[in-house]
Motif scaffolding. Structure first.
Motif, mmCIF file in Angstrom:
data_model
loop_
_atom_site.group_PDB
_atom_site.id
_atom_site.type_symbol
_atom_site.label_atom_id
_atom_site.label_comp_id
_atom_site.label_asym_id
_atom_site.label_seq_id
_atom_site.Cartn_x
_atom_site.Cartn_y
_atom_site.Cartn_z
ATOM 1 N N ALA A 1 72.982 -12.001 47.814
ATOM 2 C CA ALA A 1 72.079 -13.119 47.521
ATOM 3 C C ALA A 1 71.339 -13.037 48.994
ATOM 4 C CB ALA A 1 73.035 -14.470 47.488
ATOM 5 N N ALA A 2 69.997 -14.078 49.145
ATOM 6 C CA ALA A 2 69.585 -13.910 50.275
ATOM 7 C C ALA A 2 70.401 -14.384 51.487
ATOM 8 C CB ALA A 2 68.068 -14.736 50.102
ATOM 9 N N PRO A 3 70.314 -14.045 52.739
ATOM 10 C CA PRO A 3 71.018 -14.781 53.648
ATOM 11 C C PRO A 3 70.845 -16.018 54.045
ATOM 12 C CG PRO A 3 69.504 -13.226 54.478
ATOM 13 C CD PRO A 3 69.514 -13.092 53.150
ATOM 14 N N ASP A 4 71.767 -16.874 54.367
ATOM 15 C CA ASP A 4 71.725 -18.111 54.757
ATOM 16 C C ASP A 4 70.949 -18.135 55.995
ATOM 17 O OD1 ASP A 4 72.195 -20.695 56.118
ATOM 18 O OD2 ASP A 4 74.049 -20.946 54.763
ATOM 19 N N PRO A 5 69.819 -18.907 56.175
ATOM 20 C CA PRO A 5 69.237 -18.839 57.520
ATOM 21 C C PRO A 5 69.961 -19.062 58.966
ATOM 22 C CG PRO A 5 68.112 -20.212 55.782
ATOM 23 C CD PRO A 5 69.404 -19.775 55.251
ATOM 24 N N ASP A 6 71.171 -19.752 58.387
ATOM 25 C CA ASP A 6 72.068 -19.737 59.980
ATOM 26 C C ASP A 6 72.794 -18.855 60.198
ATOM 27 O OD1 ASP A 6 71.423 -22.629 59.869
ATOM 28 O OD2 ASP A 6 73.151 -23.393 58.688
ATOM 29 N N LEU A 7 72.975 -17.736 59.212
ATOM 30 C CA LEU A 7 73.537 -16.569 59.759
ATOM 31 C C LEU A 7 72.727 -15.597 60.304
ATOM 32 C CD1 LEU A 7 75.701 -15.928 56.349
ATOM 33 C CD2 LEU A 7 76.288 -16.879 58.400
ATOM 34 N N VAL A 8 71.469 -15.528 60.269
ATOM 35 C CA VAL A 8 70.449 -14.680 60.939
ATOM 36 C C VAL A 8 69.580 -15.668 62.121
ATOM 37 C CG1 VAL A 8 70.295 -13.061 58.988
ATOM 38 C CG2 VAL A 8 68.691 -15.330 58.996
ATOM 39 N N ALA A 9 70.181 -16.899 62.358
ATOM 40 C CA ALA A 9 69.517 -17.734 63.244
ATOM 41 C C ALA A 9 69.251 -16.983 64.448
ATOM 42 C CB ALA A 9 70.120 -19.020 63.402
ATOM 43 N N GLY A 10 70.243 -16.147 64.858
ATOM 44 C CA GLY A 10 70.186 -15.595 66.258
ATOM 45 C C GLY A 10 69.148 -14.220 66.340
ATOM 46 N N ILE A 11 68.535 -14.050 65.114
ATOM 47 C CA ILE A 11 67.659 -12.820 65.105
ATOM 48 C C ILE A 11 66.308 -13.284 65.614
ATOM 49 C CG2 ILE A 11 66.509 -11.085 63.674
ATOM 50 C CD1 ILE A 11 68.873 -10.772 62.096
ATOM 51 N N ARG A 12 65.766 -12.719 66.615
ATOM 52 C CA ARG A 12 64.413 -12.787 67.233
ATOM 53 C C ARG A 12 63.524 -11.494 66.957
ATOM 54 N NH1 ARG A 12 66.417 -16.806 66.707
ATOM 55 N NH2 ARG A 12 67.037 -18.412 68.204
ATOM 56 N N VAL A 13 62.400 -11.809 67.033
ATOM 57 C CA VAL A 13 61.248 -11.026 66.719
ATOM 58 C C VAL A 13 60.165 -11.006 68.006
ATOM 59 C CG1 VAL A 13 61.501 -10.832 64.238
ATOM 60 C CG2 VAL A 13 59.692 -12.291 65.472
ATOM 61 N N HIS A 14 59.794 -9.910 68.467
ATOM 62 C CA HIS A 14 58.871 -9.984 69.487
ATOM 63 C C HIS A 14 57.776 -8.669 69.342
ATOM 64 C CE1 HIS A 14 62.092 -7.490 71.240
ATOM 65 N NE2 HIS A 14 61.315 -6.603 71.537
ATOM 66 N N PRO A 15 56.657 -8.758 69.679
ATOM 67 C CA PRO A 15 55.547 -7.704 69.612
ATOM 68 C C PRO A 15 55.811 -6.592 70.677
ATOM 69 C CG PRO A 15 54.854 -9.372 70.797
ATOM 70 C CD PRO A 15 56.166 -9.874 70.368
ATOM 71 N N VAL A 16 55.945 -5.423 69.674
ATOM 72 C CA VAL A 16 55.729 -4.071 70.666
ATOM 73 C C VAL A 16 54.586 -3.376 70.590
ATOM 74 C CG1 VAL A 16 58.536 -4.177 70.053
ATOM 75 C CG2 VAL A 16 56.916 -3.076 68.637
ATOM 76 N N SER A 17 54.835 -2.352 71.306
ATOM 77 C CA SER A 17 53.619 -1.296 71.549
ATOM 78 C C SER A 17 53.290 -0.653 70.212
ATOM 79 C CB SER A 17 54.025 -0.367 72.618
ATOM 80 O OG SER A 17 52.900 0.835 72.388
ATOM 81 N N PRO A 18 51.911 -0.398 70.067
ATOM 82 C CA PRO A 18 51.563 0.426 68.828
ATOM 83 C C PRO A 18 52.153 1.827 68.913
ATOM 84 C CG PRO A 18 49.533 -0.058 70.028
ATOM 85 C CD PRO A 18 50.712 -0.907 70.667
#
Length: 250
Positions: A202-219
């Motif tokens: 099943a799709a993960p509970d948002p609380d379980l991936v709350a610590g995952i962050r995204v940021h832009p990186v170099s091309p």
């Protein structure tokens, strides 16, 4: 998704993190900050020993891009690097693997590309505390025919990462993401005695991936030739300007 990721932990550290034995036999090539399809990658797998006894969890190296057992040649068609959680138990290429050959693919994080008016901007998704992510995956064994009479067939072990609907910050970048499993689900996913794990698909509970962050990186990550820790580092996005010309789009 997921088409690129990074793994910098060596087999000894992964073995300690996942309570496993190192089964790579010294074949580990070192940190990979830009894992691309068909590379040899570490997985965590749990199997029953041939002589009986308790299941044994090990770190192994396999090729990323699943090759079904019936394939005529492992190079036929594009690498099957992803398997959708919604259909993995139905698709012939993955159905048996989902029931009998599940594994975890450890990662520092994964890359994803977001279309903009000028270009596709790469991002890196990782846990904010730096912990290793355990991506659900399945593996398969393809037997290479003997090269000469009397020789034994050689096994080629390959794997595909399971993907699901994106949640949390990752949904702002792409609609799909790897199925990241929490620690308390590792045992059930790896258990070789289980043939069905619908609740884990099943799709993960948002609380379980709350610590995952995204940021832009170099091309620079767009090119398979580039590999180094700088690929995972945050960059500041330009407000506007011409698209880069030094790197190919992913």
């Amino acid at each position: 998704m997921c088409g690129r990721y990074a793994i910098t932990r060596d087999p000894a550290r992964l073995a300690a993190e996942f309570d496993a034995d190192d089964g790579t036999d010294g074949a580990y090539a070192g940190p990979d900050h830009n894992v691309t399809p068909t590379r040899m990658v570490p997985i965590i797998v749990e199997r029953m020993p041939a002589d009986g006894g308790a299941a044994r969890r090990t770190v192994r190296l396999v090729r990323w891009g699943l090759v079904p057992p019936w394939a005529k040649d492992p190079s036929d068609g594009p690498p099957m690097i992803n398997a959708r959680a919604e259909t993995i138990t139905e698709k012939p290429a993955y159905r048996d693997a989902a029931a009998r050959r599940r594994c975890l693919v450890p990662a520092d994080g994964w890359y994803e590309w977001k279309p903009t008016a000028e270009r596709k901007q790469p991002y890196f998704a990782a846990h904010e505390d730096g912990r290793t992510l355990a991506m659900a995956a399945v593996f398969s064994v393809w037997w290479r025919p003997p090269s000469e009479p009397g020789a034994e067939p050689a096994p080629l072990v390959t794997a595909a990462v399971v993907t699901t609907d994106a949640v949390g910050e990752t949904a702002d970048i792409h609609h799909r993401m790897p199925l990241v499993l929490p620690r308390d689900a590792w045992g059930d996913w790896l258990d070789p005695a289980r043939t069905a794990v619908p609740e884990l698909l099943a799709a993960p509970d948002p609380d379980l991936v709350a610590g995952i962050r995204v940021h832009p990186v170099s091309p620079a990550v767009n090119s398979m030739r580039n590999n180094g820790p700088e690929l995972m580092e945050r960059i500041e996005l330009r407000e506007s300007g011409p698209p880069p010309t030094l790197f190919d789009a992913p």
